[in-house]
Design an enzyme around this catalytic site. Structure first.
Site, PDB file in Angstrom:
ATOM      1  N   HIS A 191       0.837  -1.204   0.000  1.00  0.00           N
ATOM      2  CA  HIS A 191       0.000   0.000   0.000  1.00  0.00           C
ATOM      3  C   HIS A 191       0.864   1.244   0.000  1.00  0.00           C
ATOM      4  O   HIS A 191       0.629   2.182  -0.754  1.00  0.00           O
ATOM      5  CB  HIS A 191      -0.865   0.053   1.264  1.00  0.00           C
ATOM      6  CG  HIS A 191      -1.928  -0.985   1.316  1.00  0.00           C
ATOM      7  ND1 HIS A 191      -2.732  -1.179   2.404  1.00  0.00           N
ATOM      8  CD2 HIS A 191      -2.328  -1.871   0.395  1.00  0.00           C
ATOM      9  CE1 HIS A 191      -3.568  -2.144   2.158  1.00  0.00           C
ATOM     10  NE2 HIS A 191      -3.338  -2.591   0.951  1.00  0.00           N
ATOM     11  N   ARG A 298      -2.272  -2.696 -14.621  1.00  0.00           N
ATOM     12  CA  ARG A 298      -2.096  -3.849 -13.720  1.00  0.00           C
ATOM     13  C   ARG A 298      -3.393  -4.053 -12.935  1.00  0.00           C
ATOM     14  O   ARG A 298      -3.553  -3.531 -11.836  1.00  0.00           O
ATOM     15  CB  ARG A 298      -0.953  -3.586 -12.748  1.00  0.00           C
ATOM     16  CG  ARG A 298       0.423  -3.502 -13.383  1.00  0.00           C
ATOM     17  CD  ARG A 298       1.450  -3.200 -12.305  1.00  0.00           C
ATOM     18  NE  ARG A 298       2.787  -3.582 -12.668  1.00  0.00           N
ATOM     19  CZ  ARG A 298       3.750  -2.705 -12.974  1.00  0.00           C
ATOM     20  NH1 ARG A 298       3.513  -1.424 -12.965  1.00  0.00           N
ATOM     21  NH2 ARG A 298       4.957  -3.144 -13.289  1.00  0.00           N
ATOM     22  N   ARG A 334      -3.984  -5.828 -18.716  1.00  0.00           N
ATOM     23  CA  ARG A 334      -3.377  -7.122 -18.385  1.00  0.00           C
ATOM     24  C   ARG A 334      -4.297  -7.838 -17.409  1.00  0.00           C
ATOM     25  O   ARG A 334      -4.730  -7.241 -16.417  1.00  0.00           O
ATOM     26  CB  ARG A 334      -2.007  -6.897 -17.741  1.00  0.00           C
ATOM     27  CG  ARG A 334      -1.415  -8.215 -17.254  1.00  0.00           C
ATOM     28  CD  ARG A 334      -0.059  -8.037 -16.699  1.00  0.00           C
ATOM     29  NE  ARG A 334      -0.073  -7.483 -15.350  1.00  0.00           N
ATOM     30  CZ  ARG A 334       1.024  -7.221 -14.648  1.00  0.00           C
ATOM     31  NH1 ARG A 334       2.208  -7.436 -15.192  1.00  0.00           N
ATOM     32  NH2 ARG A 334       0.952  -6.734 -13.435  1.00  0.00           N
ATOM     33  N   GLU A 433       7.940 -12.753 -20.215  1.00  0.00           N
ATOM     34  CA  GLU A 433       8.717 -12.453 -19.011  1.00  0.00           C
ATOM     35  C   GLU A 433       9.400 -13.679 -18.410  1.00  0.00           C
ATOM     36  O   GLU A 433       9.790 -13.663 -17.246  1.00  0.00           O
ATOM     37  CB  GLU A 433       7.880 -11.705 -17.973  1.00  0.00           C
ATOM     38  CG  GLU A 433       6.438 -12.081 -17.880  1.00  0.00           C
ATOM     39  CD  GLU A 433       5.609 -11.118 -17.013  1.00  0.00           C
ATOM     40  OE1 GLU A 433       6.135 -10.165 -16.428  1.00  0.00           O
ATOM     41  OE2 GLU A 433       4.399 -11.362 -16.923  1.00  0.00           O
ATOM     42  N   ASN A 456      10.858  -6.752 -15.605  1.00  0.00           N
ATOM     43  CA  ASN A 456      10.983  -6.907 -14.145  1.00  0.00           C
ATOM     44  C   ASN A 456      11.077  -8.387 -13.792  1.00  0.00           C
ATOM     45  O   ASN A 456      11.905  -8.809 -12.990  1.00  0.00           O
ATOM     46  CB  ASN A 456       9.784  -6.301 -13.420  1.00  0.00           C
ATOM     47  CG  ASN A 456       9.642  -4.819 -13.691  1.00  0.00           C
ATOM     48  OD1 ASN A 456      10.575  -4.191 -14.156  1.00  0.00           O
ATOM     49  ND2 ASN A 456       8.473  -4.273 -13.420  1.00  0.00           N
ATOM     50  N   ASP A 457      10.211  -9.163 -14.402  1.00  0.00           N
ATOM     51  CA  ASP A 457      10.247 -10.601 -14.152  1.00  0.00           C
ATOM     52  C   ASP A 457      11.297 -11.300 -15.007  1.00  0.00           C
ATOM     53  O   ASP A 457      12.002 -12.189 -14.536  1.00  0.00           O
ATOM     54  CB  ASP A 457       8.867 -11.219 -14.405  1.00  0.00           C
ATOM     55  CG  ASP A 457       7.955 -11.013 -13.215  1.00  0.00           C
ATOM     56  OD1 ASP A 457       8.406 -11.282 -12.086  1.00  0.00           O
ATOM     57  OD2 ASP A 457       6.815 -10.575 -13.401  1.00  0.00           O
ATOM     58  N   ARG A 467      13.396 -10.500  -7.450  1.00  0.00           N
ATOM     59  CA  ARG A 467      13.338  -9.049  -7.639  1.00  0.00           C
ATOM     60  C   ARG A 467      12.917  -8.300  -6.372  1.00  0.00           C
ATOM     61  O   ARG A 467      13.088  -7.091  -6.283  1.00  0.00           O
ATOM     62  CB  ARG A 467      12.372  -8.705  -8.782  1.00  0.00           C
ATOM     63  CG  ARG A 467      10.936  -9.032  -8.472  1.00  0.00           C
ATOM     64  CD  ARG A 467      10.058  -8.931  -9.715  1.00  0.00           C
ATOM     65  NE  ARG A 467       9.219  -7.748  -9.703  1.00  0.00           N
ATOM     66  CZ  ARG A 467       8.186  -7.567 -10.516  1.00  0.00           C
ATOM     67  NH1 ARG A 467       7.891  -8.484 -11.427  1.00  0.00           N
ATOM     68  NH2 ARG A 467       7.460  -6.499 -10.463  1.00  0.00           N
ATOM     69  N   CYS A 504       7.553  -3.132 -21.064  1.00  0.00           N
ATOM     70  CA  CYS A 504       6.813  -2.413 -20.020  1.00  0.00           C
ATOM     71  C   CYS A 504       7.383  -2.618 -18.621  1.00  0.00           C
ATOM     72  O   CYS A 504       6.751  -2.245 -17.645  1.00  0.00           O
ATOM     73  CB  CYS A 504       5.336  -2.792 -20.061  1.00  0.00           C
ATOM     74  SG  CYS A 504       5.027  -4.508 -19.676  1.00  0.00           S
TER      75      CYS A 504
END
Ligand code: PEP
Ligand code: MG
Length: 580
Positions: A191, A298, A334, A433, A456-457, A467, A504
């Site tokens: 959060h 997302r 996505r 990914e 990122n992945d 990560r 992305c």
């Protein structure tokens, strides 16, 4: 001088003296009052509840206008707890029966409540513990008349250093002189990270133990661009960063002028720059930074709400809001990327040994087909309001992609059965990914409408580095030669198959890699909206032959350090004023 690496929430440089927010453990000692004073204690309680609710309404309204209603829901949940009569009744009983002071009774009841959440096995509910702590502190502040965490007294720019921040503390930062934040804890999806991103100042989280390494008054530099925090910098570093800070401010001022200009190279190649968003309300805000569309929505952040899994209707409304916010520009939605470090609301959670290698993303959706179909129906219905592209996360095999596509087909049939006809020309693509998907990219290109590279992945799986684990963060780098080579192969395969390919992951928003990515042949990048102006500026300063030359040279190195140094030099040549 000490240099610490974490996870960045926003780019830029901030320098200031540290203000430490102590790890709050506000133990309230047991205290009783005279029987005659019981009504006064009950008054204090009611006053604290009423004022807390009033404050929360204000904060929720602020969030609603900046991030949209999903983020504001966090505070709506707090309001719901405060309005819960049973909770108030428990505190009242303790005050009446034990003549306990209001502060003690409130603290005891709230801590019991926290314990109940702590014992739950669902990670989403466990996360609620922090919300309950937040509510407790707010109530105590009103009861005791203290402003222990009040940062409004600051008279000069400060860096806030803390173990973690509650949603309330984060939302309150905008009204203080805090210019940067460094936190021990945090994951990209917490959060606090989400709210910090909307605050927009430089911040680095997941620093492990910074709050115990830094003392109040220490000089601290936050380098959000490079995910670093520098504690007690030496003279030359400080000087260097002062220059970077001033340059960053000047630079961001000039970037505003680029808003309505296209991201086009000097020799006329158009690069599409898109926004990554987590909340539907961010679509319009993000595009005001000069983006061409939403490259990654997302949707799993819809689970950041207390009420449980979002219904089809709620999802439909959220997707529609994002699509309308994009005002005719494309929106790539996505499907849920649940699991691993993100919420799985309905799941009977058992701790996975390797959550990053576990039941996540498309695997999770395909094993929860009812939930998946609800989402697909909502997306299909909303897609008649604009230009939608549908994308599945973590596709690792052709079978998975086919199954996911079949489910879209089923969802479409469900809708047809009730007389709803969704557009039939929605492009369906994959997030690439995993190393397996990268190796099979040519086969995928025969079946997908587009590819979006999730670095990122991809980086974590290629380099075998979690990560989200700050202990191995130094090994996690997009500059690793095997990452560059993998990206080259993907770009090459997509170009020759004429499949639209975008990137992305965070890398897309890092100017360090812009020239390289354009040189590889990528024509679409999607990033946090705050990064768009800088990347756009760089693109408008380069030519294609130049970018290709840089890409070729970067690919010739055999260590990540050489790659980083080389790309930094090349980028500085283009943007000498940029504090990269
Ligand atoms: C990625 O993996 O690069 C990506 C963009 O998705 P996420 O960060 O949500 O996993
Ligand atoms: Mg991903």
């Amino acid at each position: 001088m000490e240099i610490l690496r974490g996870i960045s929430v926003a780019p830029g440089v901030a320098i200031g003296e540290a203000v430490i927010l102590e790890r709050e453990d506000t133990r309230i000692p047991f205290r009783t009052v005279d029987k005659d004073d019981v009504p006064a204690e009950l008054d204090k309680l009611d006053h604290a509840i009423a004022h807390s609710i009033e404050e929360l309404h204000k904060q929720s309204a602020w969030l609603n206008t900046t991030l949209g209603h999903d983020a504001a829901d966090v505070f709506e949940w707090h309001i719901g707890v405060l309005k819960d009569e049973r909770l108030r009744h428990s505190v009242e009983t303790m005050i009446r029966e034990q003549c306990a002071a209001a502060a003690y009774a409130t603290s005891t009841v709230m801590r019991n409540y926290q314990r109940r959440f702590m014992q739950m096995s669902d990670p989403l509910l466990v996360e609620r513990v922090r919300d309950v702590q937040d509510i407790e502190r707010r109530l105590l502040r009103h009861i005791l008349g203290e402003s222990r965490e009040d940062l409004s007294h600051l008279t000069k720019p400060a860096i806030l250093v803390a173990h973690d921040l509650t949603p309330t503390q984060t939302a309150g930062l905008a009204a203080t002189k805090v210019v940067g934040v460094a936190l021990d804890s945090g994951a990209a999806t917490s959060h606090s990270a989400i709210l910090l991103r909307s605050w927009g100042r430089p911040g680095v989280i997941a620093l492990n133990d910074i709050s115990s390494r830094v003392s109040g008054g220490d000089l601290v530099i936050i380098d959000g661009t490079n995910q670093l925090v520098i504690v007690q910098p030496n003279e030359s570093t400080l000087e260097d960063y002062r220059r970077r800070e001033a340059a960053f401010v000047r630079f961001t001022d000039t970037l505003d002028e680029l808003r309505d200009l296209p991201a086009m190279t000097l020799d006329g190649t158009r690069i599409s720059l898109n926004c990554n968003i987590e909340f539907p309300g961010e679509a319009a805000v993000g595009l005001s930074k000069g983006g061409d569309g939403i490259g990654l929505y997302r949707t799993e952040f819809l689970f950041l709400r207390p009420q449980g899994a979002p219904s089809e209707e709620e999802q439909f409304e959220a997707y529609k809001e994002a699509i309308l916010g994009a005002a005719g520009r494309p929106v790539t939605i996505r499907t849920f990327d649940l699991g691993a470090d993100k919420y799985t609301q309905e799941r009977n959670y058992e701790q996975e040994r390797n959550p990053m290698l576990g039941l996540r993303s498309i695997r999770y959706s395909l094993q929860n087909l009812d939930m998946f179909k609800v989402q697909l129906r909502a997306i299909l219905r909303a897609s008649s309001f604009g230009k939608v592209r549908l994308m599945f996360p973590l596709i690792n095999s052709l079978i998975e992609f086919r199954q996911a596509k079949m489910t879209v087909h089923d969802a479409r049939e469900d809708l047809e059965d009730v007389g709803i006809h969704a557009p039939t020309d929605i492009p369906i693509g994959m997030m690439l990914e995993t190393p397996a998907a990268a190796i099979q990219v040519e086969e995928f290109c025969r079946e997908v409408d587009f590819v979006s590279i999730g670095t990122n992945d991809l980086i974590q799986y290629l380099l075998a580095v979690d990560r989200g684990d700050e202990r191995v963060a130094q090994f996690y780098t997009a500059s690793h030669p095997s990452v560059l080579q993998t990206l080259r192969n993907i770009a090459k395969a997509c170009t020759s198959a004429e499949i639209d390919c975008s990137l992305c992951g965070e890398m897309a928003g890092q100017p360090l890699y812009t020239i390289f990515l354009v040189g590889l042949g990528l024509r679409s990048l999607s990033m946090a909206p705050a990064n768009i102006p800088e990347v756009k500026k760089l693109i408008r300063l380069i030519t294609l032959p130049q970018a290709r030359r840089v890409a070729r040279r970067a690919l010739s190195f055999d260590t990540d350090r050489q790659v980083t140094n080389y790309l930094r030099d090349e980028t500085r040549k283009m943007l000498p004023e940029d504090p990269i």
